[in-house]
Structure formats: C-alpha cells, structure tokens
Design a protein around this motif. Structure first.
Motif, short mmCIF file in Angstrom:
data_model
loop_
_atom_site.label_atom_id
_atom_site.label_comp_id
_atom_site.label_asym_id
_atom_site.label_seq_id
_atom_site.Cartn_x
_atom_site.Cartn_y
_atom_site.Cartn_z
N TYR A 487 18.32 42.63 47.20
CA TYR A 487 16.96 42.68 46.67
C TYR A 487 16.28 41.33 46.80
O TYR A 487 16.90 40.27 46.60
CB TYR A 487 16.96 43.10 45.20
N ASN A 489 13.93 39.45 44.78
CA ASN A 489 13.35 39.43 43.44
C ASN A 489 12.24 38.38 43.40
O ASN A 489 12.45 37.24 42.99
CB ASN A 489 14.45 39.12 42.41
N HIS A 490 11.06 38.78 43.87
CA HIS A 490 9.99 37.82 44.12
C HIS A 490 9.43 37.20 42.84
O HIS A 490 8.71 36.21 42.90
CB HIS A 490 8.86 38.48 44.92
N PRO A 507 9.80 43.32 51.88
CA PRO A 507 10.25 44.60 51.30
C PRO A 507 11.09 44.36 50.06
O PRO A 507 11.67 43.28 49.88
CB PRO A 507 11.08 45.23 52.43
N GLN A 508 11.12 45.36 49.19
CA GLN A 508 11.85 45.20 47.94
C GLN A 508 13.33 44.93 48.17
O GLN A 508 13.96 44.16 47.44
CB GLN A 508 11.68 46.45 47.07
N SER A 509 13.89 45.54 49.20
CA SER A 509 15.31 45.35 49.47
C SER A 509 15.60 45.60 50.93
O SER A 509 14.79 46.18 51.66
CB SER A 509 16.14 46.31 48.60
N MET A 599 18.71 44.10 41.18
CA MET A 599 17.27 43.94 41.02
C MET A 599 16.97 43.27 39.68
O MET A 599 17.54 43.63 38.66
CB MET A 599 16.56 45.30 41.10
#
Length: 842
Positions: A487, A489-490, A507-509, A599
């Motif tokens: 992930y 994790n921005h 992208p999220q992951s 996440m």
C-alpha cells in the motif's frame, strides 16, 4: 522439441526477453490482465477476508491455539489478526497456508488442544475466555478442506486425478500431476511410466471440465478405460492391473471439494445429423463444415469434421471432438460468411467456391439452428495488434509470444512468434484456457518462446508496469515468492525526497504478485514521485541493506531530460517483504508505513502526522549513515544515458579564493538533506547550470542579499586560506558577467558599485518565524507580493523552519518555480531571515 519451434535459449537467440522493451519498441499494448478470467480464478484459494480460523500461537512455550480473522489474502498467503485486537493492526501477521498450522473453528476443542491467546491479547483482555466464547459463537469459519487438505496447493506434483477422454466422454482414465505451472497441469496417464510417446502426457488447465477427482468415473457410471491412442501400448492384462491400481484409494489424491465451484454444463439441443462449422482440431487455423455424429448425453455430443473423400482415396473420416452447449470451437452454418472469415471446404469437395445451401442439399442434411448456440457477448478487452502469451496447439508444452491479428465476436486469431517455421494464425476464444497475460511465463518460472533477436541486441531485463499490478503469483505454488499487496499510505510523512502530492496520485496499492515484480514496480513509482528522481535512485542503489536482499534489479529514472539507471537489491521472498519496505522508507527518511503490506486508514502507528519536512532529522534522518563515497579510481553502477564525451565542461570556480563562504546560520540546510544544493549536485553528476539557469542579475542581487544578512558571529565555514572542498556544489558558483565587484576584505562586503540593490521597507514580524506552523507560513505568504505561491507552501507542508532553510536552488528544484518567481521569493525569504536574526535569534 518440435521442429516448428526453437527455444529462446538457442545459440541464435539472447536468452533474456523483456516484455516492457518489446512493447515499447513495437508501439503496442498488452491485453489487460483482467481479460484472462481463468488466471484470476487460479489465484483464488477460496479463503476470503472475514473468515475465522484457529492458528497455532508459536510465541507461547506450549504453542496453544487461538482464533484469528483473515484480513486479506494473496494467493496462499494470509494476513491474520488475532481475536481480541479488534481494529489494532500492529500485531497483524502473514502466514503461508502451505506450511502453517491452520484449522477451522472448533478444531482445538474437538482434538483437545489448548487454547490461549498471545500475550498482547491477554494484556488487553483479562477475561479472554469470554472473548474466545464470543468468537466461537459468531461462526464464519473457513472451510476445513481449504485449510486441512493440501495446504493451498491445489494440485501438488505426484497427486492423482481422473481425466475424461477428449473424444468419448463416457471414458475416463487415471493420471498423475507431473508438473504444475500456475495451474496449467502436465498430466501423465497412469500405466505409461517409462514410455516416451507424446500421447502419454496431456496438458490441461486445472479448470478444464474434463478433469475430475479419483473415483469419479465409477461413482458416475463411466467406463474406466485408457484412451484409444494408448491401448496398443500394453496388453489388456497389463491394463487390467493398472486399472486395479487406479481403483485403490490413495492418500495423495485431489479432494473432490476442489471441484465443487466449477460451472455446471447446461443441456444442449443438438440432434444427430445436424451440420455446423467447427475449428479443425487437427489444424486449428481453419474453420470447416462438420456434423453432429452422436448425442452422448444431455450435456455432451460428438462432432466430426466432414470429409468427402472415400476410403479408396486413402483418407478416413475426419477427426472427432467432444462438445457441449458452451463449446467455443463450433459455430452455426454461414458464420464464416457473415464474419468475413474464409471457410475451408471439406476434403474431396468439388467446386470452386463452397456454398452452404448447395452443400446441405447435396448431403440431404439441415444446419443446426442458431438457437442451439449460446448468445455471443462481444464485451471483452481483446483488440487487434495487442500482445499476450499463448499455447502452441502443435506443441502444447510450449508457450509463445502472440499477437491478436483479428477479432470476430468472441473469437480471436493469434499469430505465434518465436517459431522457426511460421504457422498460420490460430483461432481461439477469448475465454480459452490456453491463453495468458504477458509475463505469465516469467512469473511462474516457465520458458517463453519469443521472437528472434540477435545477440548483443537483447533488451534490459525490466517488466511491463501495467502487468505488475495484475500478475499475481499462482495459488498452485511458489507461495514463497508471492508478495502481498503493498500500500502507498499517502497520508504518512513523505520525507524530504518524495513529493507528497505525487504520492497521493499513485494507486492505492500494487500487487499481490511475484515479489520481484511487485516491489520493482513500487520502487519505480516512488522514484517517479520524487522531487529529484535520480537522487532517489542513487539513495536506493547505495543502500547496502537493500543490496543485501538478493539479486539486483535494474531501475530507471528520468530527470531534466536525462535518463539514469542503477542496480538495486530487491527482496525475493515473501518473508523479506515487510522488512524490505521498512528499510526502503528509512533510507528515504520517510514514515516506515509510507509503503507497507498494510493500509494506514486514519492514525499512523508512528505518529508521523506530527512531522514536517524540516523535522525529518529527528525521525529516521539521524540514523542515516554517512554517504558512501567511491574509492579512488572506483566507479558506480548508476549510469546516465548522456554520453561521457558530450558532457558540459566544468566551469572554473569564481569568487572563491578570497570570498568567504556563507554562514551556516544563514543557509543552514542540514548536510545530508536533499534541500542542500551540494547534496543534489553530488548525486546528479551530469548536471551543470545552463546559461539560461544562471542569469547574472540574479547572482548579483541574490549574493548581495545573502552577504548582507550574514550575522557578525564567526563563521564555522572554512576560511579562504583553507583548501576548497572537493565536493563544493557547482550550483553555487557565480558567473562574472555584469557582476558588481566585491571587496577583498574578509570581514564583510562593500556596497556594489552599481546602485541596483534597492532599499526595501523594513519587514515587521509579530512572532519568530522559527515557531511558525504550516498555516502561519501560508498566511504570511498571502500577505506579500508572493501570494500566488501560498498554495505551494501549503501543499509542500513548509513550516517556519523550512522557510528559513529555503535557498534559490531549493526553490527552483523542489517547488518547481521558474527563474523570475524564484528570485522574487528568495528576496522575500532573505528579508525574513534578516528580521529573524535582528529581532528573534538569541
């Protein structure tokens, strides 16, 4: 090896093939991974998030069992959370169902095994017995056969199955799994051990409807008989002995529960004598007329390719194929004509052009009505010129690079590459079990037959970005190399190297999939999200801990129109992934959870939200090791695509022999920080200020402002008599053109001869900039003539400390400002610095 093909490891070929380079060179796209439904399905173990199970607590001396919940799955890897931790993710752990002690709920009590939670749960819940009772009462257990059967490997080598005959569905015979390539099974028929004939083996995908568990044939009143092509290899007495062996129950047999989820075949409405079109199984490059010769059951019927040649001409009847309602190789009459596809007349047909009406009249038969065929859906992702990997029907043990040359409804025509003697385009269905996404072979460690490429021209070993996201590791094996989702994790602290805004756009992951594929893509995206990609590439390359994870992989970076590449160590196995991600984050001085196998939803466990760009030295920056310098005469594997002979000559240092260096109290960017221009220059070897980047007026005014704001305290920088450091940044060298002269007096500068520096109104600050928050800085900028830049300050999370550290190179590099606005902003910052030292510095 089949004469039509030649392996990619032959003397004429370079052994490496790179999909990324191949697609780029040819300007084409790959068929999306999600278009291959059978590949996606092969990655599913049947275990799903939310299911509960009992797992051995190995941290306890007596190794009791405790209830855990599946958080996420990655092939045969499970992310588990012990019951009692609720939403606390810190104790989540990965396990491999191939070698972990996992059982359904209730198993421990049934087998009188102790149940006790780990110490962390006992600390949270003194009444952990009540937690256990509640968990067992809620149910939702993972199925027993998925946990206690073959430990996630659906078809281990040597295990037994039964295989229906491809011509006569009433006949089945035993077989053993000889190889398992991502769910594609090489089966050897029982009783053919020691025989070398090609008919003794058969390649099928594990979802093939003709594949069954042992004992299926007799339980369903089918004949246990070897295929017709094998019967002549042994006597009937010998086959009877083999048959007895097949009937004996075996421990190493596939559980019938694994076949429960296969789609049920719908009944058909074909009748004997009906005519249709079919792909010739002997030559799957043509469609020809065929006839329904026998209805075998409500689900199956037999189709035979038409032949008008008599026995006297040396030709027997055409090949037969077993069909059902959903068979993809049969079509109604006139289908070829309607779709603009050539139809091959049956052997012995007299006439120039084949006509279905005349042919039906000649044979006295009727065509199968279109209602007998399933309604075709044209909604798929296959487009002409796209690339994929496909099985060679002539040599099914070989998988080739393939090109989609034609699309008609749900059928595609594929041109196979890597053949010594080209074959016509093969006809297949978009749901065929013999086609795969690009890099499928590489992710499963299987050789891919690819186009010829002379030695010395083989591309570098990189992988296609778009496929890393979808190329998961197969659930049928290789779990050791299967990486969970990683992930981005921005919301976590992004550190001094990475642009937080760019991280948020990722992208999220990525994944799950093969460790090297997934982690290589993660690092590539991190590099592209950096303020200075070449610097992040260098940081990753020089980290000895990352290099210690295994073989190096080549990564690339582009910066200021130049390309760089370096070899970076990447974790190869699943048990190394979490530590690899953590060390990568530490190296880049960001939150250890920025990239992680879990996440971060709200609050990060590291409390990184309290950090800003300038506080990274209080985080992992302090632990940063000294920059690794090259030995005398040494070299680095970080390469620039700019040729060495074309590099700009270094400019001679100016204003150095008598000029004092700036005090660190004025421009106190930490030495190790990317905010220091010297650090950037040390990284980017090919960079030098262009004429456009270093206007003389800028240097005049900016340098005067810096010198004027210098406090009277002694400078810790080297004195003019000391030798200049070798790594003095080139970016701070000044151009002499139109520059005002300076006094040789070392105690301070004199005013320039030209009166270009205007006396500005004194800046009044209500509080020390050193304690300003991000909001305070943004609010201050909005009150100045640099107000349009306030949003950048907010997005970059610049607080008061960061504001005082900003310099012209930093402003241009990290904030992306052009020369004019950068000069204007730097003048404002120098005024803030001067006011700070005059009124607030102790």
């Amino acid at each position: 090896m089949n004469p039509e093909t030649q392996g990619s490891g032959g003397s004429e070929l370079e052994s490496d093939f790179n999909w990324d380079e191949y697609l780029e060179e040819n300007g084409v796209l790959a068929v999306p991974h999600h278009a291959f439904k059978h590949v996606d399905r092969s990655l599913q173990t049947g275990l799903a998030p939310g299911m509960s199970l009992e797992v051995c607590v190995r941290s306890e001396p007596d190794q009791p069992y405790w209830v855990a919940t599946i958080i996420t799955t990655c092939g045969q890897l499970l992310l588990l959370r012990y019951e009692g931790y609720h939403d606390d993710r810190r104790a989540d752990f990965w396990c491999d169902i191939m070698n972990s002690d996992l059982h359904p709920l209730g198993w421990s009590r049934q087998h009188r095994q102790p149940m006790r939670p780990p110490e962390g749960v006992r600390e949270k819940h003194a009444d952990w017995e009540a937690v256990l009772e509640e968990a067992l009462a809620q149910g939702g257990s993972a199925p027993a056969h998925l946990l206690e059967g073959v430990r996630g490997d659906l078809f281990p080598l040597g295990w037994c199955v039964e295989l229906q005959d491809s011509v006569d569905p009433g006949v089945a015979w035993g077989a053993q799994v000889e190889d398992n390539i991502g769910g594609r099974l090489c089966l050897r028929y029982t009783g053919t051990e020691g025989l070398t004939q090609s008919q003794t083996r058969r390649w099928v995908f594990y979802l093939d409807p003709l594949l069954h568990p042992p004992g299926w044939a007799e339980e369903n009143s089918f004949s246990l008989t070897p295929p017709a092509v094998l019967r002549g290899l042994r006597s009937e007495t010998e086959w009877e002995e083999v048959r007895k062996n097949i009937r004996q129950p075996k421990e190493e047999a596939i559980n019938e529960d694994f076949f429960k989820d296969r789609p049920v075949l719908s009944p058909h409405c074909f009748s004997e004598g009906m005519k249709l079109e079919a792909v010739d199984p002997a030559a799957p490059f043509n469609t020809s007329p065929a006839t329904v010769t026998k209805v075998l059951s409500d689900q199956y019927f037999r189709v035979q390719m038409d032949s008008l040649q008599g026995d006297s001409e040396g030709a027997g009847p055409g090949l037969s194929l077993l069909c059902h309602y959903g068979s993809t190789g049969i079509f109604p009459a006139q289908w070829s004509l309607k779709n603009g596809v050539p139809l091959s007349p049956p052997p012995g047909y007299q006439g120039q052009n084949f006509d279905w009406a005349d042919y039906l009249k000649q044979c006295g038969a009727e065509g199968a009505p279109e209602s007998c065929f399933p309604v075709g859906q044209s909604d798929h992702d296959f487009v002409e010129s796209m690339r994929l990997e496909a099985v060679n029907p002539v040599s099914p043990e070989q998988v080739h690079v393939a090109t989609v040359t034609r699309v008609r409804g749900q059928h595609i025509w594929l041109h196979l590459e890597g053949l010594k003697q080209p074959l016509p385009d093969i006809i297949t269905h978009v749901d065929s079990l013999d086609i795969f996404p690009v890099s499928w072979c590489e992710s499963n460690g299987y050789p891919l037959q690819h186009p010829y490429k002379p030695r010395g021209q083989a591309p570098n070993k990189n992988l296609l970005t778009i496929l890393v996201i979808g190329l998961y590791q197969s659930a049928q094996g290789n779990g050791k190399y299967s990486c969970p989702k990683i992930y981005f994790n921005h919301r976590c602290f992004s550190g001094p190297y990475l642009n937080k805004g760019r991280i948020a756009e990722l992208p999220q992951s990525i994944g799950p999939g093969n460790c090297v594929l997934v982690l290589k893509e993660v690092l590539t995206l991190l590099i592209s999200s950096a303020y200075k990609p070449s610097q992040v590439l260098r940081e990753l390359q020089q980290d000895p801990e990352l290099r210690g994870h295994g073989q190096g992989e080549t990564l690339k970076a582009k910066y200021k129109g130049k390309s760089y590449r370096a070899t970076v160590g990447i974790a190869r196995t699943a048990d190394q992934v979490a530590e690899f991600c953590r060390k990568t984050c530490v190296r880049l001085e960001c939150c250890p959870n920025l990239i992680a196998p879990h996440m971060v939803l709200e609050d990060c466990s590291e409390n990184c939200s309290l950090l800003t760009k300038t506080k990274y030295t209080h985080y992992y920056g302090k632990q940063k090791t000294k920059r690794i310098s090259l030995p005398l005469g040494g070299y680095t594997n970080l390469e620039s695509s700019t040729k060495q002979g074309s590099r700009r000559k270094k400019k001679k240092p100016l204003f150095v022999h008598k000029k004092k260096h700036l005090s660190t109290s004025v421009d106190s960017t930490p030495a190790g920080s990317p905010l220091a221009s010297g650090e950037e220059e040390d990284l980017d070897e090919d960079y030098s200020l262009s004429e456009e980047d270093s206007g003389s007026e800028l240097q005049d005014d900016y340098e005067v402002s810096e010198r004027k704001s210098q406090p009277p305290s002694p400078s810790p920088c080297p004195t003019p008599t000391e030798p200049r450091p070798r790594d003095r940044p080139r970016r701070q060298r000044r151009k002499p053109a139109r520059s005002p002269s300076y006094s040789d007096d070392e105690n301070g500068p004199t005013l320039p001869k030209s009166g270009r520096v205007e006396v500005q109104e004194k800046l009044h600050l209500d509080s020390s900039p050193l304690g300003w928050s991000i909001t305070d800085v943004t609010r201050f900028i909005r009150t100045t003539d640099c107000a349009p830049l306030a949003r950048i300050f907010r997005d970059q999370e610049i607080d008061g400390q960061a504001l005082l550290l900003l310099s012209l190179p930093t402003v241009q590099e990290c904030m992306g400002l052009k020369l004019g606005p950068a000069i204007k902003l730097c003048h404002l910052i120098e005024r803030v610095k001067l006011t700070f030292y005059q009124h607030f510095a102790s």
